[in-house]
Design an enzyme around this catalytic site. Structure first.
Site, PDB file in Angstrom:
ATOM      1  N   SER A 116       0.709  -1.354   0.011  1.00  0.00           N
ATOM      2  CA  SER A 116      -0.083   0.053  -0.007  1.00  0.00           C
ATOM      3  C   SER A 116       0.915   1.031   0.040  1.00  0.00           C
ATOM      4  O   SER A 116       0.540   2.211  -0.519  1.00  0.00           O
ATOM      5  CB  SER A 116      -0.802   0.001   1.214  1.00  0.00           C
ATOM      6  OG  SER A 116      -0.301  -0.230   2.360  1.00  0.00           O
ATOM      7  N   GLY A 119       1.420   1.960  -3.390  1.00  0.00           N
ATOM      8  CA  GLY A 119       0.215   2.191  -4.109  1.00  0.00           C
ATOM      9  C   GLY A 119      -0.292   3.453  -4.004  1.00  0.00           C
ATOM     10  O   GLY A 119      -0.573   4.081  -4.944  1.00  0.00           O
ATOM     11  N   ARG A 120      -0.061   3.968  -2.871  1.00  0.00           N
ATOM     12  CA  ARG A 120      -0.431   5.409  -2.727  1.00  0.00           C
ATOM     13  C   ARG A 120       0.513   6.359  -3.392  1.00  0.00           C
ATOM     14  O   ARG A 120       0.075   7.554  -3.562  1.00  0.00           O
ATOM     15  CB  ARG A 120      -0.244   5.592  -1.100  1.00  0.00           C
ATOM     16  CG  ARG A 120      -1.389   5.022  -0.323  1.00  0.00           C
ATOM     17  CD  ARG A 120      -1.282   4.995   1.099  1.00  0.00           C
ATOM     18  NE  ARG A 120      -2.023   3.867   1.740  1.00  0.00           N
ATOM     19  CZ  ARG A 120      -1.917   3.403   2.901  1.00  0.00           C
ATOM     20  NH1 ARG A 120      -0.874   3.781   3.651  1.00  0.00           N
ATOM     21  NH2 ARG A 120      -2.702   2.449   3.365  1.00  0.00           N
ATOM     22  N   THR A 140       6.008 -13.068 -12.137  1.00  0.00           N
ATOM     23  CA  THR A 140       6.096 -12.057 -13.075  1.00  0.00           C
ATOM     24  C   THR A 140       5.305 -10.963 -12.460  1.00  0.00           C
ATOM     25  O   THR A 140       3.971 -11.495 -11.819  1.00  0.00           O
ATOM     26  CB  THR A 140       5.642 -12.570 -14.350  1.00  0.00           C
ATOM     27  OG1 THR A 140       6.538 -13.335 -14.944  1.00  0.00           O
ATOM     28  CG2 THR A 140       5.448 -11.245 -15.300  1.00  0.00           C
ATOM     29  N   GLU A 142       3.288  -7.169 -12.661  1.00  0.00           N
ATOM     30  CA  GLU A 142       2.909  -6.004 -13.757  1.00  0.00           C
ATOM     31  C   GLU A 142       3.083  -4.921 -12.950  1.00  0.00           C
ATOM     32  O   GLU A 142       2.009  -4.612 -11.962  1.00  0.00           O
ATOM     33  CB  GLU A 142       1.467  -6.562 -14.077  1.00  0.00           C
ATOM     34  CG  GLU A 142       1.386  -8.076 -15.117  1.00  0.00           C
ATOM     35  CD  GLU A 142       0.327  -8.750 -14.661  1.00  0.00           C
ATOM     36  OE1 GLU A 142      -0.763  -8.221 -14.339  1.00  0.00           O
ATOM     37  OE2 GLU A 142       0.684  -9.782 -14.412  1.00  0.00           O
ATOM     38  N   GLN A 161       3.806  -7.969  -1.810  1.00  0.00           N
ATOM     39  CA  GLN A 161       3.710  -9.091  -0.681  1.00  0.00           C
ATOM     40  C   GLN A 161       2.769 -10.375  -1.244  1.00  0.00           C
ATOM     41  O   GLN A 161       2.039 -10.167  -2.179  1.00  0.00           O
ATOM     42  CB  GLN A 161       3.111  -8.554   0.551  1.00  0.00           C
ATOM     43  CG  GLN A 161       1.761  -7.949   0.179  1.00  0.00           C
ATOM     44  CD  GLN A 161       1.417  -6.981   1.284  1.00  0.00           C
ATOM     45  OE1 GLN A 161       1.571  -7.080   2.376  1.00  0.00           O
ATOM     46  NE2 GLN A 161       0.584  -5.843   0.852  1.00  0.00           N
TER      47      GLN A 161
END
Lengths: 202, 354
Positions: A116, A119-120, A140, A142, A161
């Protein structure tokens, strides 16, 4: 059932338990997993990337039977040494790979999510990538930069994770096109007979 | 003129960046190079199409301490050929440690001795030799046996490089040598190399000396078509072969001394077995392995029939998955070494600060 930190530690250490032995190479710090109490294992970024190049392919068409030519023309492999970095610019996408090689026992499956904290800041990693029981290889990833500023991808950094869960009784899934690979791969898009059937003119 | 001088090197450097190369092997090979040649050694690892494996035999004065190793481009993704790098590294060690100068006198004595011992044939070949006591003083006689010395020097360098490969990579070097040489395909002998069967015999001797296992009947696997030579060529080749054969033991001792004094890692049977068992589980080696251990385990896995069940890894992918496991093991080795080195350094710093 999601594995908790103490169950992950037991599976990693190969102690007698209900799940069989989970192997991760290079192995994560058992002390860290235990002390964090998290129900996941952090994974690090590997050194190989596959960049999808613009302008080489006009369209990816899932109804075409032979896509080999168009697909083989656009990926570009990139290797980044430890200590160097790959800059992922805003709105760009690249395939990466985990540094860790996994071997899941037949009773454990998993799924990978981003962190996260990344992500933020705009770095999005494929959500809920499922890993079958019995899988062996690197995963793999993305990676997309949905943010506003370039992000340095540094091999060895914590990138995502893995959550692990128990799987029902039965044989592990072996083989498969993604088994035993250290570099990111596109994989093949399977032909969908339903799409073909719907496309036929009456 | 300058570009002409360096164009092959520039091509080599350019190919070193090609993504077909397996970059994982760079770090352990650089570490071995630094062990052998000192901390300033630098490595350019590349791939070659035309002549492979390959190394620049000349050392560029503008690039002191640089090691250039080119592995076959067509085999870039094949971990089993990594030991060939040991032979190529040998050429640089030979040059930079001045080993040719050290054995030249010994080889000269042996070539002259061969001429004395086969004096009638020498006379028959060159037809102008009045007195064999003049062999080392008469300029004409010297020029007649010098080609044999040049060949013996070249052969000895090749043998030394093979021995370094054996010392660094053990049995796996023999396998990769056989794989790359593809014996018995009818090629004729190059006089600047030892005969192929002899070369294999010498490697077996070195393998015994360094405690490496040898494939069964290894030396018997090699043969080559005898070259059609003139009487003079035959004599010169016999003289160089004889001289080379007599310094084999000395070359083995030199290699062991050079490698041991430098502290280059040794292969270890137990670690190889552990890595082999990891591969059997479709896992990279993870436990205190060296580059040589990984490559030996990879060869062992490759040569084991039915290593994996068809369900675990389809036989059609066996070779590919073994290479993937080996390269990943080598990457893990680099990762662990860097982390441990860092921890050691920071711990020392902490202790010093306390």
């Amino acid at each position: 059932m999601l594995l908790k930190s103490d169950e992950i530690v037991r599976a990693l250490s190969g102690e007698e338990g209900p799940f069989g032995r989970l192997r991760i190479v290079p192995s994560p710090s058992v002390e860290e997993i235990r002390s964090s109490g998290a129900a996941s294992v952090d994974l690090r970024l590997g050194r190989w990337f596959l960049q999808l190049r613009e302008g080489r392919t006009a369209l990816l068409d899932p109804s075409k039977r032979d896509r080999r030519d168009e697909e083989s023309s656009f990926p570009r492999t990139v290797f980044v040494r430890f200590g160097d970095r790959f800059i992922l610019h805003p709105r760009k996408f690249i395939l990466g790979i985990t540094l860790e090689w996994f071997k899941l026992p037949p009773q454990i499956g998993g799924y990978v999510t981003g962190k996260s904290s990344w992500g933020r800041r705009g770095l999005v990693i494929e959500t809920a990538a499922g890993i079958h029981p019995g899988f062996s290889g690197c995963l793999t990833l993305e990676l997309g930069n949905m943010g506003e500023v370039p992000i340095a991808l540094i091999p060895g950094m914590r990138i995502c994770q893995i959550f692990l869960h128990t799987a029902g009784e039965g044989d592990a899934v072996h083989g498969g096109q993604f088994l035993g690979r250290r570099r990111p791969t596109l994989g093949e898009l399977a032909i969908d007979p339903v799409v073909e059937a719907l496309a036929e003119n009456l | 003129m300058l570009i002409f001088r360096y164009h092959s090197l520039l091509g080599f450097v350019l190919r070193s960046t090609n993504i077909r190369n397996s970059f994982e092997i760079f770090d352990p090979l650089l570490r071995i190079s630094k062990c052998l040649l000192g901390p300033d050694a630098r490595l350019v690892l590349s791939s070659e199409w035309s002549f492979s494996p390959f190394t620049f035999s000349q050392v560029f004065p503008e690039l002191p301490g640089f090691v250039f190793i080119g592995l076959p481009a067509s085999e870039s993704n094949n971990a089993l050929i990594i030991p060939a790098a040991g032979h190529e590294l040998g050429h640089t060690v030979w040059q930079l440690k001045g080993l040719q100068a050290k054995i030249e006198r010994q080889l000269t004595t042996l070539v002259v001795h061969y001429c004395e011992k086969n004096w009638n044939e020498f006379q028959a070949c060159f037809n102008n030799s009045p007195d064999k006591s003049l062999l080392t003083t008469d300029m004409l006689l010297i020029s007649q046996w010098t080609p044999a010395l040049r060949r013996a020097l070249s052969q000895s360098e090749e043998v030394f490089c093979d021995f370094l490969g054996v010392r660094l990579f053990g049995e796996s070097f023999l396998h990769s040598f056989e794989y790359l040489i593809a014996p018995n395909v009818g090629r004729s002998r190059d006089p600047y190399y030892p005969g192929i069967a002899k070369r294999a015999q010498y490697m077996v001797r070195c393998a015994e000396a360094v405690g490496a296992h040898q494939p069964t009947d290894f030396a018997k696997r090699f043969s080559e078509t005898p070259a059609s030579l003139t009487r003079v060529e035959k004599f010169l080749l016999a003289a160089s072969d004889s001289a080379t054969e007599q310094i084999v033991q000395s070359l083995i001792e030199t290699v062991i001394e050079v490698a041991d004094n430098a502290g280059t890692p040794r292969f270890d049977a137990q670690t190889i077995e552990r890595a082999f068992n990891d591969f059997k589980d479709v896992l990279p080696a993870s436990d205190g392995h060296s580059l040589a251990d990984v490559v030996n385990a990879a060869w062992k896995a490759y040569l084991t029939e039915d290593f994996w069940s068809e369900k675990t890894v389809p036989n059609a992918r066996k070779f590919e998955v073994i290479s993937e496991l080996a390269f990943k093991s080598i990457e893990v080795l680099e990762y662990q070494t860097r982390v441990w080195d860092y921890q050691k350094r920071t711990m020392k710093k902490d202790v010093a600060e306390v």
